[in-house]
Design a protein around this motif. Structure first.
Motif, short mmCIF file in Angstrom:
data_model
loop_
_atom_site.label_atom_id
_atom_site.label_comp_id
_atom_site.label_asym_id
_atom_site.label_seq_id
_atom_site.Cartn_x
_atom_site.Cartn_y
_atom_site.Cartn_z
N ALA A 131 -49.36 1.14 97.55
CA ALA A 131 -49.92 -0.35 96.91
C ALA A 131 -49.12 -0.39 95.68
O ALA A 131 -48.89 -1.51 95.14
CB ALA A 131 -51.44 0.17 96.60
N VAL A 159 -56.34 6.37 90.70
CA VAL A 159 -55.16 7.00 91.12
C VAL A 159 -54.73 5.70 92.02
O VAL A 159 -55.60 5.37 92.97
CB VAL A 159 -55.51 8.15 92.08
CG1 VAL A 159 -54.23 8.57 92.69
CG2 VAL A 159 -55.90 9.14 91.05
N ILE A 160 -53.53 5.57 91.99
CA ILE A 160 -53.06 4.26 92.86
C ILE A 160 -52.02 4.63 93.72
O ILE A 160 -51.04 5.48 93.52
CB ILE A 160 -52.32 3.01 91.88
CG1 ILE A 160 -53.17 2.80 90.67
CG2 ILE A 160 -51.85 2.03 92.68
CD1 ILE A 160 -52.33 2.14 89.73
N PRO A 161 -52.60 4.24 94.91
CA PRO A 161 -51.61 4.95 96.27
C PRO A 161 -50.11 4.07 95.94
O PRO A 161 -49.90 3.13 95.37
CB PRO A 161 -52.21 4.34 97.47
CG PRO A 161 -53.50 3.72 97.03
CD PRO A 161 -53.49 3.38 95.46
N ALA A 175 -54.07 1.71 103.63
CA ALA A 175 -52.86 3.06 103.54
C ALA A 175 -53.98 4.27 103.20
O ALA A 175 -54.85 4.01 102.42
CB ALA A 175 -52.01 2.91 102.45
N TYR A 223 -55.41 7.48 101.81
CA TYR A 223 -55.22 7.93 100.24
C TYR A 223 -54.25 9.08 100.18
O TYR A 223 -54.15 9.99 101.15
CB TYR A 223 -56.57 8.36 99.66
CG TYR A 223 -56.59 9.24 98.50
CD1 TYR A 223 -56.24 8.19 97.28
CD2 TYR A 223 -56.97 10.26 98.24
CE1 TYR A 223 -56.15 9.22 95.96
CE2 TYR A 223 -56.84 11.07 97.26
CZ TYR A 223 -56.35 10.47 95.99
OH TYR A 223 -56.47 11.21 94.76
#
Lengths: 414, 554
Positions: A6, A1-3, A50, A52
């Motif tokens: 980001a 899972v990519i913020p 950042a 999550y």
């Protein structure tokens, strides 16, 4: 899972900021040690931190899990809950508010009440007080009061030879007050006594083009059609249950024998006795990964001295738990015999398949039961659940009046 | 080598932090030397940057299952683990501390595990909260004489006394010895009458947050196994120091932790956890059973990563004996389930034929005779396990093989089973499973370790598989020496391939004055073709001789 942030930066890097970043990186002298290189990389990440942010779906699931909302909605230890299930065979899907309190008498008793209705206009109000364990678990007791309306109960006439075209309906309303108490002889055996006062009353049914029972039959064809008394019923029961590991058993057995006397309180015409026997045996194959489930059940009634068994209290056959290619209440008479076999196999931990065969009949005289008159069906089913219970069952039954029947239920066949 | 891997990571759409990832095993930039002066690093100082105040990472159990089962998150490419140092080992970090297999451990040290106290003797407990998660009934409590320390107390089921608590104890001891951070666990014997409820005790359940009551406490004990003296055997888990900030996943990095730069699916100790999980049948090895704690050290905060909750390892499913499927198939596994479904059950999976016999209730259901390490499955996949390569498995198998029979019996002994059959059976099972792991995963790569080149130019090394009894000695070892240009990262081969039959060889004279040398070795064994894959060891000339600075397995 990519913020998300980001990911945006990543896109920016791809579209042209990479040289700038590289230039920034190149502005530093080369690292002189592995530790220095790692420190620089971590320092760089420190500028990009950042929290999550879970995806929406995960946020929703976290909300449900953290709050216990699924349990809170469907199966709360105490409080209101939505009742979903069946009121009585043939009622159709039913739902309504329920209330449960398991904390009475310092947790020794539970109170459960539901008010449920179905799309076929069936409804019931039901309240129970349950004391599951008294005297160190040796005794149990419960009390129950209910009021119900079943407006489309089917009646096709008596005996095994009725035809579908003779279908009629009647409206059955009933108030029931009673309770039971018993002794737990062992962890797997109980004996008990039930007492109930009931006030069944019939009216003409209303189901579209289907005629009312009173229009097609009279009291000679359907005893009790003209007048219905109140009943005081005493029932003695003995149950042996060593199914393992739970109701959707892999091995073991469940045997019940009950004798009930229905006492006509008003008309002196409908006092009768009823014997009920239900024998279930589960044979484990391949260490329980396959199961052969066998069932033999019979309900026999007897009225003497000019008394009769009212048709609306007669044993019946059909529906999702008996000869399932036939609808509920399809066959009715004073005696009922049922034989069932299911071969169940495990597909996944929570999914299984089943091949089944059902046979059964009703007769006015128990000596009339012969194999060739048994109603039969067979079919294939899928079961969602665990060895401790089935929560969804789909059965495709071949046979019956229409050649096949598809069933979707929230309980096991037996 | 490493910069290429980083570019490849970028193509996988990883965030910029991932782009910046270095490999401890090599330079992050093509401009850097192959080996830095401080290689190989023994410690990855991933606690140096202040983590500030990270938000707790809440995970959904359902989402974790769905995502890992259907979405295949993380970077799936089979690249070398990114956090290994230049000699292919995992440096100490906030994740891992090298213990067994890296240094000698006494039986007493293994038995002590992470425990702060030798024994926990608390006569009276004060319940301060219900247990918020997990399948095992329990509650949180304090010792009134030390109210600052919270413990989580859990019971065993009636059907399987001592099973879940025993599994938790064994898992804690073994995972600690392996090198992971785990919380202290103690077996305690609790008198229900001596447990009282604190004035502010609460529980969050399906009714929401409410006061914790005597009835809640009774519910915990009602279905719990009781000792002959009327007390209850319970597991007391001492809360780790620091502030809990959620769980870590088996992929990606924490976006709010500056120290967490290696994608978890490329951390060797997480990939090789598959080896350890297989050994112990830790089928519940998933993100929800991990723990991140924010620790303060000298005014600086960092996140320490724990393995957590071993109550359903070995033959335990916490409340019941493990399902026979456990360790053999995922919860959802298409192939065999389709075969069983479509064949009306005529297709029988091999695990369905295993006869477990009459095992002690404290054991649950586990066996060692039919254990196939490579085929072992957790309840559902995770990316780190899926990414495990033979070199990761070899690293893990070396640690498993380092547990002697006595060490295993010592770990099982901490479960304090009252039935000696349980001790003997579990010890035997773990020995069998250890040996199976050694046979499979010590032979999956060229198993040479412990390279040394002394000042006189004598090279020595060991064969880890032979040392573990997992293979007979190699027929020979084919060596190719080289001169290494550290700045350029290139190697010039010197001389031809030479074959030796012993685990020793001599440095060619023409390399005696080189700054860096390498030796590529193929091990020759007819039964183990994977041994023939060359591995390369690198040495740096120091004032007093040679230092091993690199190890690369193909």
């Amino acid at each position: 899972v990519i913020p998300r942030s980001a990911a945006l930066v990543f896109v920016a890097v791809l579209v042209g900021l990479a040289p700038a970043a590289a230039a920034q990186s190149d502005s530093q002298p080369p690292a002189q040690s592995r530790q220095e290189e790692l420190r620089r990389l971590r320092a760089r990440k420190a500028t990009e931190l950042a929290p999550y942010q879970p995806p929406k779906i995960e946020q929703g699931l976290i909300f449900l899990e953290e709050g216990g909302y699924i349990d809170r909605l469907l199966n709360p230890p105490s409080g209101f809950f939505p009742f979903i299930g069946g009121i009585t065979p043939g009622a159709g899907a039913s739902a309504g508010p329920g209330y449960r309190n398991r904390g009475l008498f310092n947790g020794r008793a539970a109170f459960i009440a539901i008010a449920a209705g179905s799309w076929r206009r069936y409804w019931t109000l039901d309240a129970q007080l349950i004391v599951p364990a008294l005297a160190g678990g040796w005794l149990f007791a419960d009390a129950r009061v209910s009021r119900s309306s079943y407006p489309e109960e089917d009646f096709f006439g008596l005996g095994p030879d009725t035809v579908r075209e003779d279908k009629t309906t009647y409206d059955l309303r009933n108030n029931r007050f009673g309770g039971s108490a018993g002794v737990r002889l062992a962890r797997w055996a109980v004996i008990g006594q039930r007492v109930e006062y009931s006030t069944p009353r019939l009216r003409g049914g209303a189901a579209g083009d289907v005629p009312s029972t009173g229009e097609q039959y009279d009291d000679a064809d359907a005893p009790g059609l003209d007048a219905q008394p109140d009943f005081l019923t005493y029932e003695t029961f003995l149950s042996v249950d060593y199914r393992a590991p739970g109701p959707n058993a892999r091995r073991g057995g469940y045997y019940t024998v009950a004798f009930a006397r229905f006492n006509d309180q008003d008309l002196d015409r409908y006092t009768f006795d009823r014997w009920t026997v239900d024998l279930q045996q589960y044979l484990s194959i391949l260490k329980g990964h396959r199961v052969l489930a066998l069932r033999a059940a019979a309900t026999l009634t007897e009225a003497s001295g000019g008394q009769q068994v009212p048709f609306y209290l007669m044993p019946w056959l059909g529906g999702s738990h008996m000869v399932r290619a036939y609808p509920s209440l399809r066959f009715r008479d004073r005696n009922m015999l049922l034989l069932q076999a299911e071969y169940r196999w495990e597909v996944l931990p929570f999914l299984g398949g089943a091949l089944f065969f059902d046979a059964g009949s009703v007769e006015s005289d128990r000596d009339d039961f012969v194999l060739r008159r048994l109603k039969t069906d067979y079919g294939l089913g899928i079961r969602w659940g665990t060895p401790r219970g089935v929560f969804l069952r789909t059965d495709f039954a071949i046979g019956g009046d229409s050649g096949f029947r598809f069933l979707l239920r929230t309980s096991n066949a037996f | 080598m490493c910069s290429e891997r980083l570019r490849s990571l970028a193509r996988r759409r990883l965030p910029p932090t991932a782009l910046a990832i270095a490999c401890l095993a090599g330079a992050a930039s093509g401009a850097g030397p192959k080996f830095f002066p401080d290689d190989p690093i023994a410690v990855d100082r991933d606690t140096l940057l202040d983590a500030g105040s990270p938000h707790p990472v809440e995970l959904s159990e359902a989402y974790d299952f769905i995502e890992n089962t259907y979405a295949s998150p993380g970077d799936a490419r089979q690249i070398r683990a990114l956090n290994v140092n230049t000699i292919d080992e995992v440096p100490d970090s906030s994740w891992f501390t090298n213990r067994i297999g890296s240094r000698p451990m006494t039986m007493a040290e293994i038995a002590r595990g992470p425990d702060k106290f030798e024994k926990l003797e608390i006569d009276e407990w004060v319940a301060v909260a219900g247990k918020p998660t997990g399948f095992q009934p329990g509650f949180r409590a304090i010792d009134p004489k030390n109210p600052g320390q919270i413990y989580q107390l859990e019971v065993d089921s009636l059907s399987n006394p001592e099973m879940a608590t025993g599994a938790e104890m064994i898992g804690t001891i073994i995972y600690h010895a392996l090198g992971y951070n785990v919380v202290d666990n103690y077996l305690v014997y609790v008198d229900r009458a001596k447990v009282r409820i604190g004035p502010n005790a609460t529980i969050k359940d399906a009714r929401g947050r409410r006061r914790y009551t005597e009835r809640d406490l009774d519910d915990v004990f009602r279905l719990s196994a009781r000792q002959a003296d009327g007390r209850y055997r319970m597991l007391a888990s001492r809360f780790a120091e620091g502030t809990p900030v959620g769980n870590f996943r088996y992929f990606g990095t924490r976006s709010d932790d500056p120290n967490d730069i290696f994608p978890h699916e490329h951390r060797r100790e997480l990939r090789a956890n598959r080896v350890f999980a297989a050994w112990l049948n830790h089928d519940d090895s998933r993100a929800i059973n991990t723990l991140d704690m924010l620790v303060t050290d000298g005014g600086r905060k960092y996140i320490k990563h724990y393995m957590f909750d071993f109550g359903s390892i070995l033959g335990s499913a916490t409340r019941f004996a493990d399902d026979p499927r456990s360790g053999h198939e995922y919860l959802l596994e298409g192939g065999p389930s389709v075969k069983r479904g479509a064949s009306f059950g005529l297709y029988v999976s091999p695990w369905q034929k295993i006869d477990y016999g009459d095992l002690p209730p404290a054991v649950g259901r586990i066996q060692g005779d039919y254990f196939d390490p490579a085929a072992w499955r957790a309840e559902y996949a995770n990316r780190a396990f899926l990414n495990m390569r033979p070199d990761d498995a070899f690293w893990g198998a070396r640690r498993v093989a380092a547990f002697t029979d006595d060490a295993i019996r010592t770990a099982v002994g901490r479960a304090a089973y009252s039935d000696p059959r349980a001790v003997d059976y579990l010890t035997g099972v773990l020995i069998k499973r250890r040996d199976a792991i050694a046979r499979v995963w010590l032979n999956g790569v060229n198993p040479l370790v412990n390279f040394a080149l002394d000042a006189g130019g004598t090279l020595t090394f060991e064969n880890a598989s032979v040392a573990a009894g997992a293979a007979t000695p190699a027929a020979g070892y084919a060596l190719s020496w080289g001169r290494v240009d550290n700045a350029a990262g290139t190697t010039e081969r010197v001389g031809g391939e030479v074959t030796v039959t012993e685990t020793r060889a001599t440095l060619p004279a023409e390399l005696a004055r080189a700054d860096y040398v390498s030796v590529a070795i193929r091990s020759l064994h007819p039964d183990h073709p994977a041994w023939a894959a060359p591995l390369t060891a690198y040495f740096r000339r120091e004032a007093n001789g040679w230092t091993t600075v690199g190890l690369e397995r193909e």
